[in-house]
Motif scaffolding. Sequence first.
Motif, PDB file in Angstrom:
ATOM      1  N   THR A  35      35.295  51.557  52.500  1.00 22.16           N
ATOM      2  CA  THR A  35      36.652  51.051  52.758  1.00 22.16           C
ATOM      3  C   THR A  35      37.486  51.008  51.477  1.00 22.16           C
ATOM      4  OG1 THR A  35      35.997  48.726  52.512  1.00 22.16           O
ATOM      5  CG2 THR A  35      35.925  49.666  54.739  1.00 22.16           C
ATOM      6  N   GLY A  36      36.829  50.904  50.318  1.00 22.04           N
ATOM      7  CA  GLY A  36      37.564  50.948  49.047  1.00 22.04           C
ATOM      8  C   GLY A  36      38.316  52.266  48.907  1.00 22.04           C
ATOM      9  N   ALA A  37      37.695  53.357  49.411  1.00 18.01           N
ATOM     10  CA  ALA A  37      38.338  54.672  49.335  1.00 18.01           C
ATOM     11  C   ALA A  37      39.637  54.677  50.143  1.00 18.01           C
ATOM     12  CB  ALA A  37      37.387  55.747  49.849  1.00 18.01           C
ATOM     13  N   TYR A  39      41.696  52.004  50.586  1.00 15.29           N
ATOM     14  CA  TYR A  39      42.718  51.329  49.769  1.00 15.29           C
ATOM     15  C   TYR A  39      43.158  52.233  48.612  1.00 15.29           C
ATOM     16  CZ  TYR A  39      41.881  47.160  52.508  1.00 15.29           C
ATOM     17  OH  TYR A  39      41.792  46.286  53.557  1.00 15.29           O
ATOM     18  N   ARG A  40      42.189  52.973  48.055  1.00 16.29           N
ATOM     19  CA  ARG A  40      42.520  53.899  46.970  1.00 16.29           C
ATOM     20  C   ARG A  40      43.458  55.006  47.462  1.00 16.29           C
ATOM     21  NH1 ARG A  40      38.655  54.198  42.361  1.00 16.29           N
ATOM     22  NH2 ARG A  40      37.305  52.379  42.489  1.00 16.29           N
ATOM     23  N   ARG A  87      39.653  58.520  42.128  1.00 17.62           N
ATOM     24  CA  ARG A  87      38.602  57.884  41.310  1.00 17.62           C
ATOM     25  C   ARG A  87      39.037  57.600  39.871  1.00 17.62           C
ATOM     26  NH1 ARG A  87      35.688  55.427  44.940  1.00 17.62           N
ATOM     27  NH2 ARG A  87      35.436  56.804  46.711  1.00 17.62           N
ATOM     28  N   ALA A  92      42.199  52.868  40.666  1.00 16.56           N
ATOM     29  CA  ALA A  92      41.357  51.698  40.968  1.00 16.56           C
ATOM     30  C   ALA A  92      42.186  50.421  40.829  1.00 16.56           C
ATOM     31  CB  ALA A  92      40.151  51.659  40.028  1.00 16.56           C
ATOM     32  N   ALA A  95      44.779  50.240  43.579  1.00 13.73           N
ATOM     33  CA  ALA A  95      44.168  49.919  44.883  1.00 13.73           C
ATOM     34  C   ALA A  95      43.998  48.417  45.018  1.00 13.73           C
ATOM     35  CB  ALA A  95      42.816  50.624  45.019  1.00 13.73           C
ATOM     36  N   SER A  96      43.577  47.782  43.947  1.00 16.46           N
ATOM     37  CA  SER A  96      43.378  46.336  43.975  1.00 16.46           C
ATOM     38  C   SER A  96      44.712  45.615  44.210  1.00 16.46           C
ATOM     39  CB  SER A  96      42.725  45.927  42.652  1.00 16.46           C
ATOM     40  OG  SER A  96      42.729  44.558  42.480  1.00 16.46           O
ATOM     41  N   ALA A  99      45.878  46.290  47.883  1.00 11.21           N
ATOM     42  CA  ALA A  99      44.952  45.590  48.780  1.00 11.21           C
ATOM     43  C   ALA A  99      45.303  44.111  48.933  1.00 11.21           C
ATOM     44  CB  ALA A  99      43.513  45.730  48.283  1.00 11.21           C
ATOM     45  N   ARG A 105      46.559  45.475  54.433  1.00 13.91           N
ATOM     46  CA  ARG A 105      45.227  45.086  54.910  1.00 13.91           C
ATOM     47  C   ARG A 105      45.163  45.176  56.434  1.00 13.91           C
ATOM     48  NH1 ARG A 105      42.262  43.705  50.832  1.00 13.91           N
ATOM     49  NH2 ARG A 105      40.512  43.559  52.253  1.00 13.91           N
ATOM     50  N   ASP A 127      35.571  42.569  52.203  1.00 12.57           N
ATOM     51  CA  ASP A 127      35.798  41.576  53.267  1.00 12.57           C
ATOM     52  C   ASP A 127      35.197  42.026  54.592  1.00 12.57           C
ATOM     53  OD1 ASP A 127      37.477  43.748  53.670  1.00 12.57           O
ATOM     54  OD2 ASP A 127      39.042  42.556  54.613  1.00 12.57           O
ATOM     55  N   ILE A 128      34.183  42.869  54.530  1.00 16.12           N
ATOM     56  CA  ILE A 128      33.659  43.438  55.783  1.00 16.12           C
ATOM     57  C   ILE A 128      32.965  42.344  56.608  1.00 16.12           C
ATOM     58  CG2 ILE A 128      32.299  45.292  56.830  1.00 16.12           C
ATOM     59  CD1 ILE A 128      34.664  46.159  54.941  1.00 16.12           C
ATOM     60  N   ARG A 171      40.176  43.398  37.813  1.00 20.78           N
ATOM     61  CA  ARG A 171      40.195  43.796  39.221  1.00 20.78           C
ATOM     62  C   ARG A 171      39.439  42.774  40.063  1.00 20.78           C
ATOM     63  NH1 ARG A 171      38.096  48.404  42.211  1.00 20.78           N
ATOM     64  NH2 ARG A 171      36.762  49.138  40.524  1.00 20.78           N
ATOM     65  N   ASP A 175      40.766  40.548  43.121  1.00 16.60           N
ATOM     66  CA  ASP A 175      40.141  40.672  44.446  1.00 16.60           C
ATOM     67  C   ASP A 175      39.580  39.328  44.937  1.00 16.60           C
ATOM     68  OD1 ASP A 175      40.751  43.363  44.263  1.00 16.60           O
ATOM     69  OD2 ASP A 175      38.719  43.991  43.744  1.00 16.60           O
ATOM     70  N   ARG A 178      43.010  36.586  45.574  1.00 17.85           N
ATOM     71  CA  ARG A 178      44.171  36.861  46.432  1.00 17.85           C
ATOM     72  C   ARG A 178      44.107  35.981  47.678  1.00 17.85           C
ATOM     73  NH1 ARG A 178      41.514  42.514  47.761  1.00 17.85           N
ATOM     74  NH2 ARG A 178      40.161  41.820  49.454  1.00 17.85           N
TER      75      ARG A 178
HETATM   76  O1   DC Z   1      35.294  49.557  46.251  1.00 18.87           O
HETATM   77  P1   DC Z   1      36.408  50.120  45.377  1.00 18.87           P
HETATM   78  O2   DC Z   1      36.226  49.780  43.941  1.00 18.87           O
HETATM   79  O3   DC Z   1      36.624  51.592  45.574  1.00 18.87           O
HETATM   80  O4   DC Z   1      37.747  49.381  45.904  1.00 18.87           O
HETATM   81  C1   DC Z   1      38.997  49.571  45.312  1.00 18.87           C
HETATM   82  C2   DC Z   1      39.851  48.327  45.511  1.00 18.87           C
HETATM   83  O5   DC Z   1      40.160  48.192  46.892  1.00 18.87           O
HETATM   84  C3   DC Z   1      39.188  47.020  45.110  1.00 18.87           C
HETATM   85  O6   DC Z   1      39.530  46.618  43.793  1.00 18.87           O
HETATM   86  C4   DC Z   1      39.698  46.018  46.111  1.00 18.87           C
HETATM   87  C5   DC Z   1      40.154  46.833  47.287  1.00 18.87           C
HETATM   88  N1   DC Z   1      39.308  46.644  48.464  1.00 18.87           N
HETATM   89  C6   DC Z   1      39.591  45.576  49.280  1.00 18.87           C
HETATM   90  O7   DC Z   1      40.455  44.771  48.965  1.00 18.87           O
HETATM   91  N2   DC Z   1      38.908  45.411  50.449  1.00 18.87           N
HETATM   92  C7   DC Z   1      37.935  46.255  50.790  1.00 18.87           C
HETATM   93  N3   DC Z   1      37.287  46.074  51.946  1.00 18.87           N
HETATM   94  C8   DC Z   1      37.603  47.341  49.937  1.00 18.87           C
HETATM   95  C9   DC Z   1      38.303  47.510  48.772  1.00 18.87           C
END
Ligand code: DC
Length: 222
Positions: A35-37, A39-40, A87, A92, A95-96, A99, A105, A127-128, A171, A175, A178
């Motif tokens: 899921t980070g990908a 947000y990226r 990447r 990165a 993305a934070s 997010a 979200r 946050d899965i 970061r 994260d 927030r």
């Molecule tokens: O896992 P990652 O480093 O590729 O994630 C990049 C950013 O995305 C991370 O700093 C926070 C955000 N993120 C998030 O808020 N919720 C998620 N489920 C996954 C990533």
Amino acid sequence: MEKRIVVAIDGPAGAGKSTVARQVADRMGFLYIDTGAMYRAVALWASRQGTAFDDHHNLTQLAIAADIDLQADRVFLNGEDVSRAIRTPEIAAAASRVAAVAGVRRALVEKQRAFGARQSVVMEGRDIATNVFPDAQVKIFLDASAEVRAHRRVAEAGGDPAIVAREIQDRDHRDRTRAEAPLLQAPDATYLDTSHLPPAEVVEEILRLIRARTSNGKAVTS
Ligand code: DC
């Protein structure tokens, strides 16, 4: 109809989530979702468009419109392979920031739930277990010391260790603090510190948990 299984893996940057989640998914025959990908990918699109981090309306519109496809180790944004472009340290950090936007979200969580509704998944993120799939059968919180996490990132992607450590620290702080779905261990998640564990051992431990909490990889229906 057979119920799908969700294996939720959360944790800070560099805890080893991607390596481990990918292998667990392979071994179980589940779909791996990074899921980070996602947000990226939204952060990359926003940075190309010059959208400001405080422009929540347009960031949300981008997240809703983004066609994000995750295939094995490739990430596609609107049909373009962005696997490498997402990447960089800049993306990165971006993305934070994106997010933290509630609308972003909401849009991405909806896409994540759609992936998990179709088939059994190993989904990794922040946050899965707490938010995307609070009913996941298996919940893992992966962690490692700040030094080990920074060292892993340098080994993977190079860079000055002091700068990389600082970037990770910033970061993680964003994260964790927030307002919207911060990085948090779910109370019913299993905590695994990977600082001194080889990935293969972490994978075996997670496979043991999956077997214990499901009927050998099939959902237990009551
Ligand atoms: O896992 P990652 O480093 O590729 O994630 C990049 C950013 O995305 C991370 O700093 C926070 C955000 N993120 C998030 O808020 N919720 C998620 N489920 C996954 C990533």
